[in-house]
Design a protein around this motif. Structure first.
Motif, PDB file in Angstrom:
ATOM      1  N   ILE A 268       0.855  -1.192   0.000  1.00 55.85           N
ATOM      2  CA  ILE A 268       0.000   0.000   0.000  1.00 55.85           C
ATOM      3  C   ILE A 268       0.889   1.240   0.000  1.00 55.85           C
ATOM      4  O   ILE A 268       1.803   1.365   0.810  1.00 55.85           O
ATOM      5  CB  ILE A 268      -0.914   0.036   1.236  1.00 55.85           C
ATOM      6  N   LYS A 269       0.630   2.156  -0.912  1.00 59.39           N
ATOM      7  CA  LYS A 269       1.349   3.428  -0.968  1.00 59.39           C
ATOM      8  C   LYS A 269       0.356   4.578  -0.992  1.00 59.39           C
ATOM      9  O   LYS A 269      -0.820   4.388  -1.331  1.00 59.39           O
ATOM     10  CB  LYS A 269       2.243   3.490  -2.222  1.00 59.39           C
ATOM     11  N   ASN A 270       0.840   5.762  -0.650  1.00 56.36           N
ATOM     12  CA  ASN A 270      -0.019   6.937  -0.590  1.00 56.36           C
ATOM     13  C   ASN A 270       0.049   7.768  -1.863  1.00 56.36           C
ATOM     14  O   ASN A 270       1.140   8.042  -2.381  1.00 56.36           O
ATOM     15  CB  ASN A 270       0.372   7.846   0.576  1.00 56.36           C
ATOM     16  N   LEU A 271      -1.111   8.194  -2.330  1.00 54.30           N
ATOM     17  CA  LEU A 271      -1.166   9.271  -3.305  1.00 54.30           C
ATOM     18  C   LEU A 271      -0.808  10.572  -2.596  1.00 54.30           C
ATOM     19  O   LEU A 271      -1.085  10.744  -1.413  1.00 54.30           O
ATOM     20  CB  LEU A 271      -2.571   9.373  -3.900  1.00 54.30           C
ATOM     21  N   ILE A 272      -0.210  11.495  -3.309  1.00 58.83           N
ATOM     22  CA  ILE A 272       0.159  12.780  -2.721  1.00 58.83           C
ATOM     23  C   ILE A 272      -1.046  13.709  -2.753  1.00 58.83           C
ATOM     24  O   ILE A 272      -1.693  13.872  -3.789  1.00 58.83           O
ATOM     25  CB  ILE A 272       1.345  13.403  -3.487  1.00 58.83           C
ATOM     26  N   LEU A 273      -1.337  14.307  -1.609  1.00 56.12           N
ATOM     27  CA  LEU A 273      -2.450  15.241  -1.503  1.00 56.12           C
ATOM     28  C   LEU A 273      -1.955  16.670  -1.634  1.00 56.12           C
ATOM     29  O   LEU A 273      -0.876  17.017  -1.141  1.00 56.12           O
ATOM     30  CB  LEU A 273      -3.169  15.072  -0.160  1.00 56.12           C
TER      31      LEU A 273
ATOM     32  N   VAL B  65      -6.457  14.824  -4.180  1.00 54.78           N
ATOM     33  CA  VAL B  65      -5.376  14.148  -4.899  1.00 54.78           C
ATOM     34  C   VAL B  65      -4.721  15.146  -5.850  1.00 54.78           C
ATOM     35  O   VAL B  65      -5.405  15.820  -6.623  1.00 54.78           O
ATOM     36  CB  VAL B  65      -5.905  12.932  -5.678  1.00 54.78           C
ATOM     37  N   ASP B  66      -3.401  15.240  -5.778  1.00 53.37           N
ATOM     38  CA  ASP B  66      -2.657  16.165  -6.645  1.00 53.37           C
ATOM     39  C   ASP B  66      -2.348  15.478  -7.973  1.00 53.37           C
ATOM     40  O   ASP B  66      -1.497  14.581  -8.024  1.00 53.37           O
ATOM     41  CB  ASP B  66      -1.359  16.595  -5.968  1.00 53.37           C
ATOM     42  N   PRO B  67      -3.033  15.850  -9.044  1.00 56.22           N
ATOM     43  CA  PRO B  67      -2.826  15.163 -10.326  1.00 56.22           C
ATOM     44  C   PRO B  67      -1.451  15.410 -10.928  1.00 56.22           C
ATOM     45  O   PRO B  67      -1.019  14.655 -11.810  1.00 56.22           O
ATOM     46  CB  PRO B  67      -3.934  15.741 -11.209  1.00 56.22           C
ATOM     47  N   TYR B  68      -0.772  16.447 -10.447  1.00 57.69           N
ATOM     48  CA  TYR B  68       0.509  16.816 -11.041  1.00 57.69           C
ATOM     49  C   TYR B  68       1.699  16.189 -10.308  1.00 57.69           C
ATOM     50  O   TYR B  68       2.847  16.451 -10.670  1.00 57.69           O
ATOM     51  CB  TYR B  68       0.632  18.341 -11.079  1.00 57.69           C
ATOM     52  N   GLN B  69       1.403  15.355  -9.303  1.00 58.98           N
ATOM     53  CA  GLN B  69       2.485  14.646  -8.619  1.00 58.98           C
ATOM     54  C   GLN B  69       2.315  13.129  -8.697  1.00 58.98           C
ATOM     55  O   GLN B  69       2.963  12.383  -7.965  1.00 58.98           O
ATOM     56  CB  GLN B  69       2.565  15.096  -7.158  1.00 58.98           C
ATOM     57  N   LEU B  70       1.437  12.690  -9.580  1.00 59.15           N
ATOM     58  CA  LEU B  70       1.213  11.257  -9.730  1.00 59.15           C
ATOM     59  C   LEU B  70       2.464  10.531 -10.198  1.00 59.15           C
ATOM     60  O   LEU B  70       2.728   9.392  -9.787  1.00 59.15           O
ATOM     61  CB  LEU B  70       0.064  11.005 -10.717  1.00 59.15           C
ATOM     62  N   ASP B  71       3.247  11.193 -11.039  1.00 54.98           N
ATOM     63  CA  ASP B  71       4.451  10.541 -11.560  1.00 54.98           C
ATOM     64  C   ASP B  71       5.509  10.324 -10.484  1.00 54.98           C
ATOM     65  O   ASP B  71       6.463   9.565 -10.686  1.00 54.98           O
ATOM     66  CB  ASP B  71       5.042  11.341 -12.728  1.00 54.98           C
TER      67      ASP B  71
END
Length: 411
Positions: free
Chosen positions: A132-137, A144-150
């Motif tokens: 399990i990992k966290n998406l960046i908020l 959810v920050d769409p510009y830090q998904l990478d």
């Protein structure tokens, strides 16, 4: 937006200020009537053509399935699976995808997820060796920050699961953009969306979202308890095993007990006796909401939040109260009164002013990693008025009365 007398709970409790719609919405009379109508005029168990009422019950369920599909922009109604609610839907998704996970594979979620969108993934990860990992908020919106998904997606990422809107902060994630970004990184990543907190508040059109699964409950959208929706792309539904086995979801079983053939989608996921009264009420709720118009509802509730924020600032309440989501337009106020136990505040609001708010973790166990472990939550519905908000905010200014309920008679 509506005459409160349309809602029997409010009609029968005329002094109630109901601000707990994120937990469950109150049911209008027409939805209750639809549910009762099935019980007193039909009463049959569906899925047989042996007698008329059973045939009518089956037809009603399939009509409701199509109504739900149209409501969320789905062209194939057989992609709509009727479940007991969002929790069951997400468990089916998680366990249905379990066979695809290998040790080291990654499932991405957020720390603001409801336990229903947290525990199933945790258990499946533990059973498969996945991580399990966290998406960046985003630090401001807590979305959810769409510009830090990478920064978090790797070649091991298999599933991304998050709420369209969380039940605490309520920020409306841009699912269309987030999904586009994810698929650009890796088109094979599976995206599952919890829409329990957004389904009653804004339009959802799956024709514009490149996602794989969606889940929500009827009781969150002015419908009955005990029924919900799992939508999935047909290709996934066809390969997923059911979570529950029983009557109505198999085509045949061999007499040597060795093999069986499951029913087609969606029926292979609908084992056991369904809940026809609730399903009929659900169909009425969706039809009713469609007639009102989701854009109109979204606009009304946006205006309520804007009004609440303006009044909070006018009263200077931010000096006394920590508000956590004034910077978004979600129909939720999440807060803590400085120096006060939230349970005492909630009890005071109820006993002294007949205001129903929720207090605690809100079944989102990890919010303490983001803003606060426990909080008070006032959440709006289409029956909420500016007058309700005024009563709440005025009550919150009277901190000298918070403990009166324990030491003095409440009048």
């Amino acid at each position: 937006m509506f005459d409160k007398n349309l809602f029997p709970v409010l009609k029968n409790n005329s002094d109630l200020i109901y601000l707990d719609s994120a937990s469950t919405t109150l049911k209008p009379q027409n939805v209750i009537d639809a549910e009762v109508e099935f019980l007193i005029k039909n009463g049959a168990n569906p899925h047989t053509d042996a007698f008329e009422n059973a045939i009518i019950a089956t037809e009603m369920i399939e009509k409701t399935r199509k109504t739900i599909a149209n409501f969320i922009g789905v062209t194939n109604a057989n992609e709509i699976v009727l479940t007991s609610g969002t929790t069951m839907s997400i468990n089916q998704i998680a366990y249905g995808l379990k066979h695809l996970l290998q040790p080291g594979d990654e499932i991405l979620i957020t720390d603001l997820e409801h336990t229903a969108n947290l525990l199933p993934w945790m258990v499946v990860a533990k059973e498969t060796g996945a991580i399990i990992k966290n998406l960046i908020l985003d630090s401001l919106t807590m979305g959810v920050d769409p510009y830090q998904l990478d920064k978090v997606i790797t070649d091991k990422t298999k599933i991304v699961a998050f709420a369209h809107a969380t039940n605490t902060i309520g920020y409306l994630n841009d699912v269309q953009l987030i999904a586009e970004k994810i698929k650009q990184i890796n088109a094979k990543i599976i995206i599952a969306i919890d829409a329990a907190q957004s389904i009653a508040h804004c339009p959802i059109n799956l024709q514009t979202w490149d996602i794989d699964f969606l889940a929500f409950s009827a009781h969150k959208i002015y419908g009955p308890f005990g029924v919900g929706v799992l939508w999935g792309k047909m290709a996934w539904l066809q390969q997923m095993p059911p979570l529950v086995y029983g009557g109505g979801m198999s085509k045949n079983i061999t007499d040597d007990y060795q093999t069986y053939q499951l029913a087609d989608v969606p029926f292979k996921f609908e084992a056991g006796t369904q809940n026809p009264p609730a399903i009929q009420g659900f169909g009425e709720a969706i039809t009713w909401m469609s007639k009102i118009g989701m854009e109109q509802i979204h606009q009304y509730e946006t205006e309520l939040k804007q009004y609440a924020v303006a009044q909070i600032k006018k009263l200077g309440l931010e000096a006394q109260i920590d508000f956590y989501n004034l910077n978004n337009l979600a129909p939720i106020l999440t807060f803590n009164v400085k120096g006060w136990n939230g349970q005492d505040v909630a009890n005071y609001l109820d006993a002294k002013h007949h205001i129903a708010v929720r207090m605690g973790e809100h079944c989102a166990r990890l919010t303490g990693k983001v803003y606060a472990q426990n909080s008070l939550r006032a959440s709006f519905g289409i029956y909420t008025t500016k007058a309700d908000i005024d009563i709440l905010l005025k009550a919150l200014t009277k901190q000298d009365e918070f403990l009166d309920i324990y030491f003095n008679e409440v009048t």
